[in-house]
Design a protein around this motif. Structure first.
Motif, PDB file in Angstrom:
ATOM      1  N   MET A 191       0.804  -1.284   0.010  1.00  0.00           N
ATOM      2  CA  MET A 191      -0.037  -0.034  -0.025  1.00  0.00           C
ATOM      3  C   MET A 191       0.922   1.233  -0.042  1.00  0.00           C
ATOM      4  SD  MET A 191      -3.152  -0.602   2.434  1.00  0.00           S
ATOM      5  CE  MET A 191      -4.747  -1.768   1.692  1.00  0.00           C
ATOM      6  N   ARG A 192       0.383   2.201  -0.616  1.00  0.00           N
ATOM      7  CA  ARG A 192       1.260   3.465  -1.026  1.00  0.00           C
ATOM      8  C   ARG A 192       0.512   4.715  -0.143  1.00  0.00           C
ATOM      9  NH1 ARG A 192       0.505   4.302  -6.691  1.00  0.00           N
ATOM     10  NH2 ARG A 192      -1.361   2.870  -6.722  1.00  0.00           N
ATOM     11  N   LEU A 193       1.082   4.969   1.186  1.00  0.00           N
ATOM     12  CA  LEU A 193       0.447   5.822   2.090  1.00  0.00           C
ATOM     13  C   LEU A 193       1.430   7.265   2.049  1.00  0.00           C
ATOM     14  CD1 LEU A 193      -0.552   3.845   5.148  1.00  0.00           C
ATOM     15  CD2 LEU A 193      -1.821   3.952   3.035  1.00  0.00           C
ATOM     16  N   ASN A 194       2.460   7.107   1.360  1.00  0.00           N
ATOM     17  CA  ASN A 194       3.255   8.358   1.453  1.00  0.00           C
ATOM     18  C   ASN A 194       4.195   8.345   0.254  1.00  0.00           C
ATOM     19  OD1 ASN A 194       4.958   6.326   2.607  1.00  0.00           O
ATOM     20  ND2 ASN A 194       5.909   7.665   3.831  1.00  0.00           N
ATOM     21  N   GLN A 195       4.729   9.700  -0.167  1.00  0.00           N
ATOM     22  CA  GLN A 195       5.297   9.724  -1.292  1.00  0.00           C
ATOM     23  C   GLN A 195       6.481  10.759  -0.859  1.00  0.00           C
ATOM     24  OE1 GLN A 195       2.858  11.942  -3.563  1.00  0.00           O
ATOM     25  NE2 GLN A 195       1.963  13.175  -1.941  1.00  0.00           N
ATOM     26  N   ILE A 196       7.638  10.545  -1.832  1.00  0.00           N
ATOM     27  CA  ILE A 196       8.761  11.330  -1.874  1.00  0.00           C
ATOM     28  C   ILE A 196       9.182  12.098  -3.052  1.00  0.00           C
ATOM     29  CG2 ILE A 196      10.112   9.302  -2.669  1.00  0.00           C
ATOM     30  CD1 ILE A 196      12.243   9.937  -0.238  1.00  0.00           C
ATOM     31  N   ARG A 197       9.455  13.119  -2.544  1.00  0.00           N
ATOM     32  CA  ARG A 197      10.038  14.059  -3.772  1.00  0.00           C
ATOM     33  C   ARG A 197      11.462  14.551  -3.672  1.00  0.00           C
ATOM     34  NH1 ARG A 197       6.219  19.502  -4.578  1.00  0.00           N
ATOM     35  NH2 ARG A 197       4.943  17.910  -5.795  1.00  0.00           N
ATOM     36  N   PHE A 198      12.243  14.575  -4.911  1.00  0.00           N
ATOM     37  CA  PHE A 198      13.787  14.578  -4.878  1.00  0.00           C
ATOM     38  C   PHE A 198      13.776  16.037  -5.556  1.00  0.00           C
ATOM     39  CE2 PHE A 198      12.827  10.220  -4.818  1.00  0.00           C
ATOM     40  CZ  PHE A 198      13.936   9.684  -4.084  1.00  0.00           C
ATOM     41  N   ARG A 199      15.008  16.611  -4.983  1.00  0.00           N
ATOM     42  CA  ARG A 199      15.196  18.164  -5.369  1.00  0.00           C
ATOM     43  C   ARG A 199      16.921  18.184  -5.696  1.00  0.00           C
ATOM     44  NH1 ARG A 199      12.281  19.901  -0.741  1.00  0.00           N
ATOM     45  NH2 ARG A 199      10.251  20.964  -1.420  1.00  0.00           N
ATOM     46  N   HIS A 200      17.252  18.795  -6.848  1.00  0.00           N
ATOM     47  CA  HIS A 200      18.575  19.055  -7.168  1.00  0.00           C
ATOM     48  C   HIS A 200      18.919  20.547  -6.868  1.00  0.00           C
ATOM     49  CE1 HIS A 200      21.814  19.749 -10.237  1.00  0.00           C
ATOM     50  NE2 HIS A 200      22.557  19.364  -9.153  1.00  0.00           N
ATOM     51  N   GLY A 201      19.387  20.939  -5.735  1.00  0.00           N
ATOM     52  CA  GLY A 201      19.678  22.381  -5.306  1.00  0.00           C
ATOM     53  C   GLY A 201      18.353  22.669  -4.894  1.00  0.00           C
ATOM     54  N   GLN A 202      18.142  24.210  -4.788  1.00  0.00           N
ATOM     55  CA  GLN A 202      16.757  24.790  -4.338  1.00  0.00           C
ATOM     56  C   GLN A 202      16.370  25.677  -5.469  1.00  0.00           C
ATOM     57  OE1 GLN A 202      15.095  24.491  -1.676  1.00  0.00           O
ATOM     58  NE2 GLN A 202      16.499  22.782  -0.772  1.00  0.00           N
ATOM     59  N   ALA A 203      14.979  25.679  -5.845  1.00  0.00           N
ATOM     60  CA  ALA A 203      14.388  26.413  -6.727  1.00  0.00           C
ATOM     61  C   ALA A 203      13.172  27.127  -6.251  1.00  0.00           C
ATOM     62  CB  ALA A 203      14.021  25.562  -8.091  1.00  0.00           C
ATOM     63  N   LEU A 204      13.069  27.248  -5.232  1.00  0.00           N
ATOM     64  CA  LEU A 204      11.793  28.264  -4.469  1.00  0.00           C
ATOM     65  C   LEU A 204      11.637  29.412  -5.306  1.00  0.00           C
ATOM     66  CD1 LEU A 204      12.100  27.503  -0.638  1.00  0.00           C
ATOM     67  CD2 LEU A 204      10.494  26.688  -2.417  1.00  0.00           C
ATOM     68  N   LEU A 205      10.540  29.727  -5.449  1.00  0.00           N
ATOM     69  CA  LEU A 205      10.208  30.989  -6.167  1.00  0.00           C
ATOM     70  C   LEU A 205      10.014  32.066  -5.191  1.00  0.00           C
ATOM     71  CD1 LEU A 205       9.511  29.259  -8.551  1.00  0.00           C
ATOM     72  CD2 LEU A 205       7.731  30.981  -9.138  1.00  0.00           C
ATOM     73  N   THR A 206      10.482  33.034  -5.273  1.00  0.00           N
ATOM     74  CA  THR A 206      10.556  34.319  -4.452  1.00  0.00           C
ATOM     75  C   THR A 206       9.113  34.800  -4.701  1.00  0.00           C
ATOM     76  OG1 THR A 206      11.284  35.926  -6.107  1.00  0.00           O
ATOM     77  CG2 THR A 206      12.950  34.888  -4.592  1.00  0.00           C
ATOM     78  N   ASP A 207       8.554  35.891  -3.797  1.00  0.00           N
ATOM     79  CA  ASP A 207       7.458  36.619  -3.959  1.00  0.00           C
ATOM     80  C   ASP A 207       7.290  37.236  -5.234  1.00  0.00           C
ATOM     81  OD1 ASP A 207       6.491  35.363  -1.538  1.00  0.00           O
ATOM     82  OD2 ASP A 207       6.497  37.162  -0.194  1.00  0.00           O
ATOM     83  N   ALA A 208       8.381  37.796  -5.733  1.00  0.00           N
ATOM     84  CA  ALA A 208       8.551  38.703  -6.739  1.00  0.00           C
ATOM     85  C   ALA A 208       8.084  37.812  -8.039  1.00  0.00           C
ATOM     86  CB  ALA A 208       9.655  39.466  -6.983  1.00  0.00           C
ATOM     87  N   GLU A 209       8.980  36.464  -8.073  1.00  0.00           N
ATOM     88  CA  GLU A 209       8.734  35.627  -9.102  1.00  0.00           C
ATOM     89  C   GLU A 209       7.369  34.904  -9.173  1.00  0.00           C
ATOM     90  OE1 GLU A 209      13.319  33.881  -9.344  1.00  0.00           O
ATOM     91  OE2 GLU A 209      12.191  33.382  -7.869  1.00  0.00           O
ATOM     92  N   LEU A 210       6.858  34.768  -7.899  1.00  0.00           N
ATOM     93  CA  LEU A 210       5.537  34.394  -7.831  1.00  0.00           C
ATOM     94  C   LEU A 210       4.417  35.304  -8.550  1.00  0.00           C
ATOM     95  CD1 LEU A 210       4.326  31.712  -6.890  1.00  0.00           C
ATOM     96  CD2 LEU A 210       3.969  32.732  -4.790  1.00  0.00           C
ATOM     97  N   ARG A 211       4.688  36.355  -8.085  1.00  0.00           N
ATOM     98  CA  ARG A 211       3.895  37.562  -8.906  1.00  0.00           C
ATOM     99  C   ARG A 211       3.865  37.523 -10.617  1.00  0.00           C
ATOM    100  NH1 ARG A 211       5.965  40.423  -4.357  1.00  0.00           N
ATOM    101  NH2 ARG A 211       4.579  40.574  -2.707  1.00  0.00           N
ATOM    102  N   GLU A 212       4.946  37.495 -10.839  1.00  0.00           N
ATOM    103  CA  GLU A 212       5.166  37.130 -12.418  1.00  0.00           C
ATOM    104  C   GLU A 212       4.656  36.224 -12.936  1.00  0.00           C
ATOM    105  OE1 GLU A 212       9.540  37.503 -13.250  1.00  0.00           O
ATOM    106  OE2 GLU A 212       9.824  39.496 -12.420  1.00  0.00           O
ATOM    107  N   LEU A 213       4.661  34.980 -12.380  1.00  0.00           N
ATOM    108  CA  LEU A 213       4.011  33.741 -12.691  1.00  0.00           C
ATOM    109  C   LEU A 213       2.580  33.870 -12.630  1.00  0.00           C
ATOM    110  CD1 LEU A 213       4.532  31.029 -13.603  1.00  0.00           C
ATOM    111  CD2 LEU A 213       4.637  30.206 -11.375  1.00  0.00           C
TER     112      LEU A 213
END
Length: 364
Positions: free
Chosen positions: A159-181
């Motif tokens: 059974m699959r109750l949880n999941q995993i996400r992998f990241r290479h470096g960090q790519a969080l959007l800043t608030d300014a980038e989020l407004r542009e998007l």
């Protein structure tokens, strides 16, 4: 790092398959294609559950197996199916293990259906000092800590109750980038509240009728997690209705509510739901935090999907009012666009959703 990630950001399905081929993700039995999601990998339960006295982290320099020797009460064989009882804490070795290269980190979370059952599920690792966070270079097994909060559940290996996400470096959007998007893609219906992510609020004034949510009943039967569209909602849930645009949350109670806003995750981005600051009220929102590329996206069948809110009230009764901001979505870039999007060519249960219980319940 030998796997081609495509760049900085969250790894997409093709990179996950590469990690499997190269042994950076290993499993017994072998990983199945159905586990590979657009921006994450589903994790599977193993064959035994350890009932423990309390939740724990392994801690620096210690293994989960060593800590289990301290806290184990008894073992439950899952091979023929077994009930994990409400209010108890279990640790289950997962079928998957990791051999992460440098530069690659991972974060785990409960799947949507898991959170909607108030099934607290967190990933722990050898040497781990945080839940659900796996550092670069980690080589070792994975375990799920499972605590059913509202309902006892019947589980089986695989059974699959949880999941995993992998990241290479960090790519969080800043608030300014989020407004542009948002200006380019219209991430949310209505006015975008952007502050350390995209804010969302609770809907307590539905367009039709007065049903605004569900509250878990305190004494119910067992839910078999393999049964889809099987259970009658009112056997497990009380309807929450209001014509006033507000409800009072009871301490210790668990609610399913819905966001006022419809949200969109464009194909080149992933998002994670973060709880809102504790200072705004006596409650916690959302166990299941991953939103895949394509969620709510019109070309993947979404046309904006609302976020289901899993709300647990804490120490004091609390008045929750229509439009109150209760959480935020943090967006980050994908390292590459997934081959398949959420809701497009995969079995996505919650694309285009409104107020909706987990997939185990019949449509109300």
């Amino acid at each position: 790092m030998s796997v081609e990630t495509g760049g900085t950001g969250v790894l997409a399905d093709a990179a996950l398959r590469g990690m499997i081929r190269e042994g950076q993700i290993a499993a017994d039995p072998a990983v199945e294609e159905i586990q590979v999601q657009p921006a994450s990998l589903d994790l599977r339960l193993g064959t035994v559950a350890y009932r423990v006295r309390a939740s724990f982290l392994a801690g620096k320099g210690r293994t989960v197996a060593e800590r289990l020797a301290e806290f184990e009460m008894h073992r439950v064989d899952l091979s023929q199916g077994a009930v994990l009882e409400k209010g108890c804490v279990y640790v289950v070795p997962l079928a998957e293990s990791l051999a992460l290269p440098s530069g690659l980190t991972a974060v785990a979370n409960a799947k949507s259906s898991t959170g909607r059952l108030d099934l607290l599920t967190r990933t722990i690792t050898d040497g781990g000092e945080e839940f659900d966070r796996i550092p670069e270079g980690y080589h070792g097994p994975l375990y799920a800590e499972i605590c059913p909060r509202s309902f006892s559940v019947l589980v089986r290996p695989g059974m699959r109750l949880n999941q995993i996400r992998f990241r290479h470096g960090q790519a969080l959007l800043t608030d300014a980038e989020l407004r542009e998007l948002h200006a380019a893609e219209s991430l949310v219906s209505g006015t975008a509240v952007i502050s350390e992510g995209l804010g969302f609020s609770v809907d307590l004034k539905p367009a039709a009728g007065d049903l605004v949510g569900y509250r878990a009943k305190p004494h119910t039967g067992v839910i078999d997690l393999d049964l889809i569209g099987h259970y009658a909602p009112l056997d497990f849930w009380e309807e929450v209705r209001t014509t006033e645009g507000r409800i009072i949350l009871d301490p210790g109670a668990f609610y399913i509510l819905v966001s006022r806003e419809a949200v969109t995750i464009p194909p080149d981005y992933a998002a994670e739901m973060a709880p809102y600051l504790a200072m705004v009220g006596e409650f916690r929102v959302h166990y299941a935090g991953f939103f895949d590329p394509g969620f709510g996206w019109a070309e993947a069948g979404g046309t904006g999907s609302r976020g289901v809110l899993e709300v647990r009230c804490h120490e004091a009764p609390f008045v929750l009012e229509h439009g109150q901001v209760v959480g935020r979505l943090v967006y980050e870039r994908m390292a590459a666009r997934p081959a398949r999007l959420y809701g497009s060519g995969i079995a996505s249960n919650y694309q285009g959703q409104g107020l909706k219980l987990s997939k185990h319940f019949r449509a109300a």
